[in-house]
Design a protein around this motif. Structure first.
Motif, PDB file in Angstrom:
ATOM      1  N   ALA A 248     -46.975  97.644  43.441  1.00 48.40           N
ATOM      2  CA  ALA A 248     -46.794  98.385  44.689  1.00 48.40           C
ATOM      3  C   ALA A 248     -46.267  99.788  44.419  1.00 48.40           C
ATOM      4  O   ALA A 248     -45.441  99.998  43.524  1.00 48.40           O
ATOM      5  N   GLY A 250     -44.243 101.537  46.187  1.00 45.63           N
ATOM      6  CA  GLY A 250     -42.802 101.573  46.403  1.00 45.63           C
ATOM      7  C   GLY A 250     -42.042 101.109  45.175  1.00 45.63           C
ATOM      8  O   GLY A 250     -40.999 101.662  44.826  1.00 45.63           O
ATOM      9  N   GLU A 280     -37.885 107.539  50.725  1.00 44.58           N
ATOM     10  CA  GLU A 280     -38.327 106.414  51.562  1.00 44.58           C
ATOM     11  C   GLU A 280     -39.838 106.255  51.608  1.00 44.58           C
ATOM     12  O   GLU A 280     -40.351 105.227  52.085  1.00 44.58           O
ATOM     13  N   ASN A 282     -43.392 105.162  51.206  1.00 42.76           N
ATOM     14  CA  ASN A 282     -44.019 103.935  50.673  1.00 42.76           C
ATOM     15  C   ASN A 282     -43.004 102.892  50.215  1.00 42.76           C
ATOM     16  O   ASN A 282     -43.337 102.008  49.413  1.00 42.76           O
ATOM     17  N   ASN A 284     -40.494  99.829  51.216  1.00 40.97           N
ATOM     18  CA  ASN A 284     -40.164  98.856  52.244  1.00 40.97           C
ATOM     19  C   ASN A 284     -38.712  99.064  52.682  1.00 40.97           C
ATOM     20  O   ASN A 284     -37.818  99.179  51.838  1.00 40.97           O
ATOM     21  N   LYS A 286     -36.574  97.095  53.515  1.00 42.94           N
ATOM     22  CA  LYS A 286     -35.692  96.079  52.940  1.00 42.94           C
ATOM     23  C   LYS A 286     -35.061  96.543  51.633  1.00 42.94           C
ATOM     24  O   LYS A 286     -34.000  96.062  51.237  1.00 42.94           O
TER      25      LYS A 286
END
Length: 381
Positions: A248, A250, A280, A282, A284, A286
């Protein structure tokens, strides 16, 4: 570490001054207020191009490589419609000062500085991740003209820093250096693995750091202060490595920070400012709490951080997690455009609740009100 920046008649800025915290600085503002331009100005003034006998030409070239003016002339970076020369000036915590001036027709820059010796250059992490691009950007025989047309020096500098060889035994580094004892394991466990450089490209090794009973305790005095009866050890969960492009985006952004720490490009307390444009992107939401905790821990170990963001979640985690008892210093710099003059102005504060204007929080509150109104239906009308 940069303590002050002054930009005059430079791109988006007519006259802008900022005083930076030695800890964490967060730049917010609507699109077009110059957040990325500000970070790149710090990058240019912090680098070796701003020093030495050839600074007039080298800094002009660096600015062109960072901003890509149409005709590749530094004079194009002077703000149109304003009187006087463009000026960039930085004051560093060491007492060094650098000032660069140029006219609208300039191809070189007048640089004045009292800085001597080598600089501690800044590290710039752009909005888009770079980890998966390293293989192409640092190839032995790259098509450099094409690469430079596509990527500015923010990307190329970071690619070279990521490709730098570092300590081969990261586990030992985690044990011996207290700065890594909490930061690297947290980053690794955040994405369930680590990125390794193999044959010029990055691959992902799945796994996690786990605390295990220490067979022996380090005799290093600075390490003993932080050690207890356990130590961190990376435990792979698979023998198969993945191409970074198969992970991913991120995760790859977290991997950039992980790699910079691992190979020594980022040394808290030693390297220049860490500049991060929209961390921030891309990512998530969380993951943001853990990322903020990592950035706070870096700052506690002497790393100055300057980041630009549009994200409410990121801002609020800084507000909620900062601990002044641990020496945390978080300063917010708000860029806004004056409706009458069109000039970008700056307001700085050390309290999140004092941010004004706060378009990010206002938009979030508007969203919450709309959600409540929909749930309430026509009640109260």
């Amino acid at each position: 570490m940069i303590s002050k920046l002054h930009l005059k008649n430079f791109i988006a800025f007519t006259d802008l001054s900022l005083d930076f915290s030695p800890g964490i600085n967060i730049v917010i503002g609507e699109n077009g207020t110059g957040k990325t331009q500000l970070l790149k100005a710090i990058l240019a003034l912090s680098g070796p191009e701003a020093r030495g006998d050839e600074a007039d030409k080298q800094l002009a070239h660096k600015l062109c490589r960072l901003y890509h003016p149409l005709n590749d002339q530094v004079g194009e970076l002077r703000r149109a419609g304003e009187r006087g020369e463009a000026m960039l000036s930085a004051t560093f915590a060491s007492g060094h000062e650098i000032t660069a001036q140029f006219s609208g027709s300039a191809t070189a820059i007048k640089v004045s500085t009292n800085a001597q010796g080598e600089a501690s250059p800044a590290i710039f992490i752009p909005t888009k991740e770079v980890l998966s691009l390293v293989r192409g950007l640092t190839a032995e025989q790259p098509d450099l003209p094409t690469i430079e047309r596509i990527f500015d020096d923010g990307y190329l500098d970071l690619a070279n820093q990521l490709a730098k060889e570092g300590a081969s035994d990261l586990d030992a580094k985690v044990q011996l250096d207290p700065r890594f004892a909490s930061i690297v394991p947290r980053l690794t466990n955040l994405i369930d693995g680590q990125y390794l450089l193999e044959k010029g490209r990055f691959v992902f090794e799945a796994g996690r750091y786990a605390e295990k009973d220490a067979a022996t305790r380090s005799k290093a005095q600075h390490a003993q202060m932080y050690q207890d009866s356990t130590e961190w050890k990376f435990v792979p969960s698979s023998k198969q490595h993945l191409s970074s492009g198969m992970t991913a985006e991120g995760f790859r952004k977290i991997g950039v920070l992980q790699r910079l720490l691992s190979n020594g490009s980022l040394k808290p307390g030693t390297t220049g400012p860490l500049l991060w444009d929209e961390p921030e992107s891309n990512l998530n939401p969380k993951l943001m709490k853990d990322l903020v905790q990592v950035l706070l821990e870096l700052a506690r170990n002497g790393q100055q951080i300057i980041l630009a963001t549009h994200d409410y979640v990121l801002l609020k985690w800084f507000d909620l997690l900062m601990d002044k008892g641990k020496g945390d210093q978080v300063r917010f710099h708000v860029l806004s455009r004056d409706t009458d003059t069109g000039q970008v102005r700056r307001d700085s504060m050390d309290d999140y609740l004092a941010i004004e204007p706060n378009a990010i929080a206002d938009t979030f509150n508007e969203l919450m009100k709309a959600q409540v109104a929909r749930k309430m239906g026509g009640l109260g009308k």
